[in-house]
Design a protein around this motif. Structure first.
Motif, short mmCIF file in Angstrom:
data_model
loop_
_atom_site.label_atom_id
_atom_site.label_comp_id
_atom_site.label_asym_id
_atom_site.label_seq_id
_atom_site.Cartn_x
_atom_site.Cartn_y
_atom_site.Cartn_z
N UNK A 51 -66.01 -25.24 26.63
CA UNK A 51 -65.80 -24.69 25.27
C UNK A 51 -66.64 -25.50 24.28
N UNK A 52 -67.10 -24.86 23.21
CA UNK A 52 -67.93 -25.58 22.23
C UNK A 52 -67.18 -26.73 21.58
N UNK A 53 -67.90 -27.74 21.20
CA UNK A 53 -67.36 -28.87 20.46
C UNK A 53 -66.98 -28.39 19.06
N UNK A 54 -66.15 -29.17 18.33
CA UNK A 54 -65.77 -28.76 16.97
C UNK A 54 -66.95 -28.45 16.06
N UNK A 55 -68.07 -29.13 16.29
CA UNK A 55 -69.25 -28.88 15.44
C UNK A 55 -70.10 -27.71 15.95
N UNK A 56 -69.62 -27.04 17.01
CA UNK A 56 -70.31 -25.87 17.53
C UNK A 56 -71.33 -26.18 18.61
N UNK A 57 -71.57 -27.46 18.87
CA UNK A 57 -72.54 -27.82 19.90
C UNK A 57 -71.94 -27.68 21.30
N UNK A 58 -72.80 -27.63 22.31
CA UNK A 58 -72.34 -27.54 23.70
C UNK A 58 -71.93 -28.93 24.19
N UNK A 59 -70.76 -29.04 24.85
CA UNK A 59 -70.34 -30.36 25.34
C UNK A 59 -71.21 -30.84 26.49
N UNK A 60 -71.32 -32.15 26.60
CA UNK A 60 -72.09 -32.74 27.70
C UNK A 60 -71.20 -33.55 28.63
N UNK A 61 -69.90 -33.72 28.22
CA UNK A 61 -68.96 -34.50 29.02
C UNK A 61 -67.64 -33.75 29.16
N UNK A 62 -66.92 -34.07 30.24
CA UNK A 62 -65.55 -33.62 30.41
C UNK A 62 -64.67 -34.86 30.39
N UNK A 63 -63.52 -34.77 29.73
CA UNK A 63 -62.62 -35.91 29.65
C UNK A 63 -61.32 -35.58 30.37
#
Ligand code: SF4
Length: 71
Positions: A51-63
Motif C-alpha cells: 500500500x502507498x506510504x502516507x505521502x503517496x510514495x511506493x514503500x521500499x520496506x515491510x515492517x
C-alpha cells in the motif's frame, strides 16, 4: 523488524494470505485504532504490504512486529 519489500515478498504475501499487520493482531484495538501495548506505528499497520506510504510514495520496506499474535 524491517525487510526489503521485494516483488517476491509481495507475491508470496498474496499467494499464502500472509497476516502480519496490526489489523490481524490480537493486541490491536480496532475501535481506538491503536495497539494495546502502545507501540507506535513503525510501518507494521500498513496493509497490504505494498500500500502507498502516507505521502503517496511506493514503500521500499515491510515492517513486522515481534509481538504480533494472530487473532
Ligand atoms: S503488538 Fe505489534 S502487531 Fe500487534 S497491534 Fe501492537 S504493534 Fe501491532
Amino acid at each position: 523488524m524491517r525487510f526489503p519489500l521485494t516483488p517476491q515478498l509481495i507475491d508470496e504475501a498474496r499467494r499464502f494470505e500472509l497476516r502480519s499487520a496490526c489489523r490481524d493482531c490480537l493486541f490491536w484495538i480496532a475501535r481506538k485504532q491503536e495497539c494495546l501495548h502502545g507501540w507506535p506505528d513503525e510501518g507494521q499497520r500498513r496493509w497490504p504490504l505494498d500500500a502507498p506510504m502516507p505521502d503517496g510514495s511506493a514503500p521500499t520496506e515491510a515492517a513486522f512486529c515481534k509481538e504480533f499474535e494472530l487473532r
